[in-house]
Design a protein around this motif. Structure first.
Motif, PDB file in Angstrom:
ATOM      1  N   ASP A 154     -65.612  21.503 -59.820  1.00 45.23           N
ATOM      2  CA  ASP A 154     -66.040  22.469 -58.747  1.00 45.23           C
ATOM      3  C   ASP A 154     -65.339  23.772 -59.006  1.00 45.23           C
ATOM      4  OD1 ASP A 154     -68.181  20.697 -58.024  1.00 45.23           O
ATOM      5  OD2 ASP A 154     -67.371  20.029 -56.112  1.00 45.23           O
ATOM      6  N   ASN A 155     -65.995  24.906 -58.709  1.00 44.30           N
ATOM      7  CA  ASN A 155     -65.041  26.109 -58.491  1.00 44.30           C
ATOM      8  C   ASN A 155     -65.197  26.319 -57.061  1.00 44.30           C
ATOM      9  OD1 ASN A 155     -67.848  26.845 -58.131  1.00 44.30           O
ATOM     10  ND2 ASN A 155     -67.674  28.387 -59.476  1.00 44.30           N
ATOM     11  N   PHE A 156     -64.891  25.389 -56.130  1.00 43.84           N
ATOM     12  CA  PHE A 156     -64.896  25.788 -54.728  1.00 43.84           C
ATOM     13  C   PHE A 156     -64.350  24.724 -54.196  1.00 43.84           C
ATOM     14  CE2 PHE A 156     -69.149  23.745 -55.441  1.00 43.84           C
ATOM     15  CZ  PHE A 156     -69.233  22.866 -54.406  1.00 43.84           C
ATOM     16  N   SER A 157     -63.729  24.552 -52.876  1.00 45.62           N
ATOM     17  CA  SER A 157     -63.226  23.518 -52.090  1.00 45.62           C
ATOM     18  C   SER A 157     -63.918  23.473 -51.033  1.00 45.62           C
ATOM     19  CB  SER A 157     -61.746  23.758 -51.906  1.00 45.62           C
ATOM     20  OG  SER A 157     -60.900  24.042 -53.017  1.00 45.62           O
ATOM     21  N   GLY A 158     -63.721  22.080 -50.417  1.00 48.92           N
ATOM     22  CA  GLY A 158     -64.035  21.747 -49.007  1.00 48.92           C
ATOM     23  C   GLY A 158     -63.152  21.973 -47.990  1.00 48.92           C
ATOM     24  N   LEU A 159     -63.251  22.071 -46.671  1.00 45.01           N
ATOM     25  CA  LEU A 159     -62.125  22.143 -45.803  1.00 45.01           C
ATOM     26  C   LEU A 159     -62.564  21.250 -44.676  1.00 45.01           C
ATOM     27  CD1 LEU A 159     -59.551  23.467 -44.931  1.00 45.01           C
ATOM     28  CD2 LEU A 159     -60.985  25.158 -43.626  1.00 45.01           C
ATOM     29  N   TYR A 160     -61.715  20.504 -44.101  1.00 44.65           N
ATOM     30  CA  TYR A 160     -61.802  19.196 -43.230  1.00 44.65           C
ATOM     31  C   TYR A 160     -60.833  19.318 -42.284  1.00 44.65           C
ATOM     32  CZ  TYR A 160     -64.693  17.924 -47.430  1.00 44.65           C
ATOM     33  OH  TYR A 160     -65.694  17.810 -48.219  1.00 44.65           O
ATOM     34  N   GLU A 161     -61.016  18.905 -40.980  1.00 47.77           N
ATOM     35  CA  GLU A 161     -60.054  18.438 -39.992  1.00 47.77           C
ATOM     36  C   GLU A 161     -59.598  16.957 -40.044  1.00 47.77           C
ATOM     37  OE1 GLU A 161     -58.939  18.595 -35.365  1.00 47.77           O
ATOM     38  OE2 GLU A 161     -60.671  19.767 -35.946  1.00 47.77           O
ATOM     39  N   TYR A 201     -54.701  18.805 -38.057  1.00 46.95           N
ATOM     40  CA  TYR A 201     -54.334  18.851 -39.457  1.00 46.95           C
ATOM     41  C   TYR A 201     -55.584  19.169 -40.151  1.00 46.95           C
ATOM     42  CZ  TYR A 201     -52.093  14.817 -36.975  1.00 46.95           C
ATOM     43  OH  TYR A 201     -51.582  14.082 -36.104  1.00 46.95           O
ATOM     44  N   TYR A 202     -55.006  19.968 -41.417  1.00 49.28           N
ATOM     45  CA  TYR A 202     -56.468  20.426 -42.123  1.00 49.28           C
ATOM     46  C   TYR A 202     -56.273  19.973 -43.560  1.00 49.28           C
ATOM     47  CZ  TYR A 202     -57.640  23.571 -38.209  1.00 49.28           C
ATOM     48  OH  TYR A 202     -57.713  23.927 -36.929  1.00 49.28           O
ATOM     49  N   LEU A 203     -57.455  19.480 -44.229  1.00 53.88           N
ATOM     50  CA  LEU A 203     -57.438  19.157 -45.737  1.00 53.88           C
ATOM     51  C   LEU A 203     -58.282  19.974 -46.485  1.00 53.88           C
ATOM     52  CD1 LEU A 203     -55.848  16.730 -47.284  1.00 53.88           C
ATOM     53  CD2 LEU A 203     -57.981  15.619 -46.717  1.00 53.88           C
ATOM     54  N   SER A 204     -58.034  20.289 -47.731  1.00 50.42           N
ATOM     55  CA  SER A 204     -58.889  20.957 -48.547  1.00 50.42           C
ATOM     56  C   SER A 204     -58.931  20.160 -49.653  1.00 50.42           C
ATOM     57  CB  SER A 204     -58.440  22.445 -48.908  1.00 50.42           C
ATOM     58  OG  SER A 204     -57.317  22.388 -49.890  1.00 50.42           O
ATOM     59  N   LEU A 205     -60.171  19.866 -49.977  1.00 50.39           N
ATOM     60  CA  LEU A 205     -60.505  18.769 -51.252  1.00 50.39           C
ATOM     61  C   LEU A 205     -61.463  19.585 -52.323  1.00 50.39           C
ATOM     62  CD1 LEU A 205     -61.487  15.650 -49.401  1.00 50.39           C
ATOM     63  CD2 LEU A 205     -59.415  16.138 -50.431  1.00 50.39           C
ATOM     64  N   LEU A 254     -58.967  26.543 -52.934  1.00 52.39           N
ATOM     65  CA  LEU A 254     -58.107  26.725 -51.963  1.00 52.39           C
ATOM     66  C   LEU A 254     -57.227  25.504 -52.186  1.00 52.39           C
ATOM     67  CD1 LEU A 254     -56.721  28.127 -49.401  1.00 52.39           C
ATOM     68  CD2 LEU A 254     -58.179  26.310 -48.090  1.00 52.39           C
ATOM     69  N   ASN A 255     -55.836  25.924 -52.440  1.00 51.17           N
ATOM     70  CA  ASN A 255     -54.815  24.978 -52.441  1.00 51.17           C
ATOM     71  C   ASN A 255     -53.499  25.624 -52.094  1.00 51.17           C
ATOM     72  OD1 ASN A 255     -53.153  22.734 -53.787  1.00 51.17           O
ATOM     73  ND2 ASN A 255     -54.768  22.197 -54.635  1.00 51.17           N
ATOM     74  N   GLY A 256     -52.305  25.176 -52.159  1.00 50.47           N
ATOM     75  CA  GLY A 256     -51.022  25.627 -51.614  1.00 50.47           C
ATOM     76  C   GLY A 256     -51.374  26.315 -50.587  1.00 50.47           C
ATOM     77  N   MET A 257     -51.849  25.791 -49.299  1.00 48.32           N
ATOM     78  CA  MET A 257     -52.035  26.328 -48.224  1.00 48.32           C
ATOM     79  C   MET A 257     -51.170  26.005 -46.982  1.00 48.32           C
ATOM     80  SD  MET A 257     -55.570  24.471 -47.029  1.00 48.32           S
ATOM     81  CE  MET A 257     -55.316  22.721 -46.142  1.00 48.32           C
ATOM     82  N   GLY A 258     -50.999  26.879 -46.011  1.00 47.76           N
ATOM     83  CA  GLY A 258     -50.414  26.768 -44.632  1.00 47.76           C
ATOM     84  C   GLY A 258     -51.065  27.450 -43.734  1.00 47.76           C
ATOM     85  N   GLN A 299     -56.292  18.475 -53.794  1.00 43.41           N
ATOM     86  CA  GLN A 299     -56.226  18.188 -52.387  1.00 43.41           C
ATOM     87  C   GLN A 299     -55.035  19.191 -51.997  1.00 43.41           C
ATOM     88  OE1 GLN A 299     -56.488  15.275 -53.984  1.00 43.41           O
ATOM     89  NE2 GLN A 299     -54.284  15.167 -53.915  1.00 43.41           N
ATOM     90  N   ASP A 300     -55.024  19.959 -50.798  1.00 44.89           N
ATOM     91  CA  ASP A 300     -53.770  20.387 -50.196  1.00 44.89           C
ATOM     92  C   ASP A 300     -54.017  20.088 -48.454  1.00 44.89           C
ATOM     93  OD1 ASP A 300     -51.309  21.324 -50.036  1.00 44.89           O
ATOM     94  OD2 ASP A 300     -51.896  23.291 -49.954  1.00 44.89           O
ATOM     95  N   GLY A 301     -52.877  20.016 -47.911  1.00 47.91           N
ATOM     96  CA  GLY A 301     -52.927  19.928 -46.406  1.00 47.91           C
ATOM     97  C   GLY A 301     -52.214  20.982 -45.374  1.00 47.91           C
ATOM     98  N   CYS A 302     -52.496  21.163 -44.379  1.00 45.72           N
ATOM     99  CA  CYS A 302     -51.690  21.918 -43.611  1.00 45.72           C
ATOM    100  C   CYS A 302     -51.864  21.589 -42.190  1.00 45.72           C
ATOM    101  CB  CYS A 302     -51.881  23.512 -43.630  1.00 45.72           C
ATOM    102  SG  CYS A 302     -53.428  23.941 -43.431  1.00 45.72           S
ATOM    103  N   ALA A 303     -51.022  21.870 -41.222  1.00 47.11           N
ATOM    104  CA  ALA A 303     -51.352  21.621 -39.817  1.00 47.11           C
ATOM    105  C   ALA A 303     -50.673  23.048 -39.082  1.00 47.11           C
ATOM    106  CB  ALA A 303     -50.568  20.426 -39.598  1.00 47.11           C
TER     107      ALA A 303
END
Length: 341
Positions: A38-45, A29-33, A68-72, A254-258
């Protein structure tokens, strides 16, 4: 020979410049915050401990360079695709956490905010839901088209405010969270018809990140019992009931995908404590979310000392079983669904 070497150098330079290599799909699973201002996002597992229910984040990148949002997760090339919700610009992210701007998809409806998204199980389309001044809609972005052309489907309820959505890897249903009504919904992505027959959850203000695991369980990240967006929750797909699991970093977006498109094994043992001369039942459940039939998959399990295999009670699919004193080995062909042995 000179031309060959020159071309090779250019290829290596381009790789270094963009720094993108694909992920490996293992059910993650991945999460962007995105933090306030901020004009950038962080990416996390996202790491979920199934026994304790505790959740932690492993940082892939605290700054991917773009919002980054609305992601898959796209299973056909193992990259994450998403969109800048304010500017409508498409993004592509590799496992190093570096984002590349792919421009505005051709025909993307303007004057809308795109916070919700997921990629179709076949990997061809990124679906994003638009909210804002324009009518509520679902936009199909063709990732196989050089211009990322789009088609738009109007949603049957113009009042919904969808902040994220995710495809169930087994049923194919598209689940979403409706911020306006504080409840889960499902959407027919072809017709735009919404099913809102789920429990209202007033404790939840919004869930900006939804994702499925390989076992078909649905999770979310957002607010719970406050407006602060820092909570991990589990979601009942039948009733829509939402349960708090843990807490993470605070964000305003925030947004998530897997990538649930893999094979996973789940083992249950009953009873969990065995006394002398008693039976213990082992149940192995295989989840095949890969989208294809996998042939001759092998698994093995070793018993603790003092236990001896007795017999196979049920074996719903044909396979080969080998049992030694402490070792069970099983070969089988797994269709694209879950199975229990």
């Amino acid at each position: 020979m000179i031309r060959y070497c020159f071309g090779w150098i250019l290829i290596c330079f381009a790789y270094t410049l963009f720094g993108q290599t694909p992920f490996i799909c293992k059910g993650q699973y991945y999460l962007s915050l995105t933090k306030q201002g901020d004009n950038f996002s962080g990416l996390y597992e996202v790491i979920v401990d199934r026994q304790s229910g505790k959740v932690k984040l492993d940082t892939i990148s605290s700054n991917i360079g773009l919002v980054l949002n609305g992601m898959g997760y796209r299973v056909t090339d193992n990259y994450i695709y998403g969109i800048d919700p304010l500017r409508g610009r498409l993004r592509k992210v590799g496992k190093e956490g570096v984002a590349v701007d792919l421009g505005v998809p051709q025909g993307l409806p303007p004057n809308a905010l795109y916070y919700a998204g997921d990629i179709t199980p076949d990997g061809r389309y990124l679906l994003v839901a638009g909210i804002g001044n324009s009518a509520a809609n679902l936009v199909w972005i063709d990732l196989e088209d050089a211009l990322f052309s789009t088609k738009t489907v109007l949603l049957s309820d113009a009042n919904v405010r969808i902040v994220d959505m995710a495809f169930d890897p087994y049923s194919g249903l598209l689940f979403a969270h409706d911020l306006a009504a504080s409840r889960m919904i499902t959407i027919d992505p072809t017709t735009g018809i919404i099913n809102a027959n789920f429990l209202r959850q007033p404790a939840v203000d919004q869930l900006g990140a939804l994702f499925f695991d390989v076992f078909g369980n649905l999770y979310g990240y957002g607010s719970y019992q406050s407006l602060v967006q820092d909570k991990f929750v589990s979601i009942d797909k039948i009733t829509g009931a939402i349960t708090l699991l843990g807490q993470g970093p605070t964000s305003t977006g925030q947004d998530g995908c897997a990538c649930p498109y893999s094979i996973q094994l789940q083992k249950e043992v009953q009873p969990d404590t065995a006394t002398v001369c008693t039976y213990v039942n082992y149940t192995f459940t295989f989840y095949n979310g890969s989208g294809i039939t996998n042939q001759d998959v092998l698994f093995s399990d070793t018993l603790p000392q003092g236990l001896i295999w007795d017999k196979i009670v049920t074996l719903p699919y044909k396979g080969r079983v080998r049992i030694s004193e402490f070792l069970l080995s099983f070969w089988a062909t797994f269709p694209n669904l879950s199975m229990e042995v």
